[in-house]
Design a protein around this motif. Structure first.
Motif, short mmCIF file in Angstrom:
data_model
loop_
_atom_site.label_atom_id
_atom_site.label_comp_id
_atom_site.label_asym_id
_atom_site.label_seq_id
_atom_site.Cartn_x
_atom_site.Cartn_y
_atom_site.Cartn_z
N ASN A 200 0.80 -1.22 0.00
CA ASN A 200 0.00 0.00 0.00
C ASN A 200 0.84 1.27 0.00
N ASP A 201 2.05 1.17 0.52
CA ASP A 201 2.92 2.35 0.54
C ASP A 201 3.74 2.50 -0.75
N GLY A 202 3.58 1.55 -1.65
CA GLY A 202 4.34 1.59 -2.89
C GLY A 202 5.76 1.09 -2.75
N LEU A 203 6.09 0.54 -1.58
CA LEU A 203 7.46 0.08 -1.34
C LEU A 203 7.48 -1.39 -0.93
N GLY A 204 6.82 -1.70 0.19
CA GLY A 204 6.82 -3.09 0.65
C GLY A 204 8.22 -3.65 0.76
N LYS A 246 3.81 5.66 -12.58
CA LYS A 246 2.51 5.51 -11.91
C LYS A 246 1.89 4.15 -12.20
N SER A 247 2.76 3.12 -12.14
CA SER A 247 2.34 1.75 -12.45
C SER A 247 1.94 0.96 -11.21
N LEU A 248 2.13 1.55 -10.02
CA LEU A 248 1.92 0.80 -8.78
C LEU A 248 0.56 1.10 -8.16
N LEU A 249 -0.12 0.05 -7.72
CA LEU A 249 -1.36 0.20 -6.96
C LEU A 249 -1.01 0.68 -5.56
N LEU A 250 -1.67 1.72 -5.11
CA LEU A 250 -1.43 2.29 -3.79
C LEU A 250 -2.74 2.30 -2.99
N GLY A 251 -2.64 2.12 -1.68
CA GLY A 251 -3.79 2.29 -0.79
C GLY A 251 -4.94 1.36 -1.06
N PHE A 252 -4.66 0.09 -1.32
CA PHE A 252 -5.73 -0.90 -1.52
C PHE A 252 -6.35 -1.24 -0.16
#
Length: 428
Positions: A200-204, A246-252
């Motif tokens: 969710n943070d785009g990093l994991g 902007k390819s990453l899903l964020l805040g699911f």
């Protein structure tokens, strides 16, 4: 059973302790505070054994059954199984400073700090001739200064899942290089959906994986911070491309440890764990594949992360010999129980090679492939990688991928902070 899934997702039929002696359950307690010994049971010693509150149905019943079998074989030793909900790590660390500390307890990613503080015992004698049967990651992760300080219970393998049909329809081959991963994530992103979910943070785990995938390291065996190397910095700067695109899903609605983003067709690629594979298969059938995190460039290496849980013995406890006997009996000698624990409650890899080889659920398809990937490309976080150290690294990595500040300066500052924390761990 991942070490990073939140405790709020966990459930159990008991939040407290059960005392087992001479092969049967004797009494119940309503808190995790130690209760009296096995009075009247004939046992001379009572072990307090702690487990975190596993969310997988049947796990608590299983560890009670194992304790019952142990006390039947060793009637002079009673076992109090304590099931610990909430922030398990915090409770363990706090209790280790008191007389109420457990004799045996499990930990997630191994912590060298427990060794340097003299809180856990060396277990070389527990392994005996079975040491060579444990996979390399299981041995390396618990080794400090040439001694073994834990016995791995389960391996949790983390890897990249992808939807076969979605990639095939887009004419995209499963990515085998980082460049291909970036291109695939961008091509698979639409106005409604993103191409990749790593957290969710785009990093994991992606920052750690990127460092490893470019031949870098996080911390050396000698306790020197290594994530300030040119290889590490190059990989982290490259990771920024996924954010720029902007390819990453964020805040699911759930984080990376839950496969919902993949199974609900929100993303066609997701970083997740082996524990999710049964649910993914139920939802998608055979329409999924798995991959390691790809090598950053030529000369790098693909990576899967191997976490899991490890059984350790309280070095300052009153029952060290009995505690070692319990750990040896359950996690070294009882291969059938080790296989049961890995296969029947969640989905995990037994750390013993001979046990993993006989695990039916790991014998075919993507599950078998995951075992191969873990053996070939598995990396564990260093034992010095505690919250303070990882937070310093991740904070800098996040700023780098978001384009906030000079990458070299950010990482140099993180190295300084992390080294200070490691020096404290090791009493330097």
């Amino acid at each position: 059973m991942s070490t990073r899934r939140p405790e709020l997702s966990r459930r159990g039929f008991l939040t407290g302790s059960l005392l087992v002696a001479a092969g049967s359950v004797l009494s119940t307690a309503c808190s995790t505070d130690p209760v009296g010994g096995a009075a009247g049971s004939g046992a001379k010693t009572t072990l307090n054994v702690w487990y975190h509150a596993y969310g997988e149905t049947g796990t608590q019943q299983a560890v009670l059954r194992y304790a019952t079998a142990f006390t039947k074989a060793n009637p002079d030793i009673a076992v109090k199984v304590t099931w610990v909900p909430g922030d398990y790590s915090a409770k363990v660390n706090a209790t280790l400073l008191t007389d109420a500390a457990p004799d045996v307890f499990e930990i997630g990613d191994f912590s060298e700090g427990l060794v340097h503080r003299g809180q856990i015992a060396a277990l070389d004698d527990v392994y005996g001739n079975a040491k060579s049967d444990f996979n390399a990651n299981a041995i390396d992760s618990v080794t400090v200064d040439g001694k073994l300080y834990g016995v791995k219970m389960i391996d949790d393998v983390m890897m990249l899942y992808y939807r076969k049909s979605v990639l095939a329809k887009a004419g995209i081959a499963p990515p085998k290089t980082f460049d291909e991963l970036v291109a695939a994530a961008k091509a698979l992103s639409t106005k409604k959906n993103k191409g990749l979910f790593v957290g969710n943070d785009g990093l994991g785990d992606s920052a750690v994986l990127s460092v490893f995938s470019n031949g870098g390291d996080l911390v050396t065996r000698e306790g020197k911070v290594a994530f300030g190397s040119p290889q590490a910095l190059e990989a982290l700067k490259g990771l920024k491309r996924l954010h720029d695109d902007k390819s990453l899903l964020l805040g699911f609605t759930t984080d990376w440890w839950d496969p919902a983003a993949l199974t609900q067709n929100v993303v066609p690629m997701q970083w997740c764990g082996l524990w999710a594979m049964p649910g993914i298969k139920d939802a998608l059938g055979d329409d999924f594949g798995i991959l390691p995190w790809p090598a950053f460039k030529a000369g790098g290496t693909p990576v899967v992360r191997v976490g899991g849980w490890t059984s350790v013995v309280n070095a300052k406890g009153k029952n060290v010999a009995a505690a070692k006997k319990f750990v040896q009996w359950l996690w070294v000698q009882q291969s059938d129980l080790q296989k049961d624990f890995a296969e029947s409650y969640g989905f995990h890899v037994p750390p013993r090679k001979s046990v993993a080889a006989t695990a039916e659920k790991l014998s075919e398809g993507a599950a078998k492939e995951a075992v191969v990937l873990a053996d070939k490309h598995g990396k564990h976080n260093p034992g010095t990688w505690d919250t303070a150290v990882s937070n310093a690294f991740n904070a800098a990595a996040m700023k780098i991928v978001e384009g906030q500040g000079d990458p070299a300066a950010l990482m140099a500052d993180a190295v300084k902070k992390a080294q200070s924390e490691i020096d404290k761990q090791q009493g330097r």
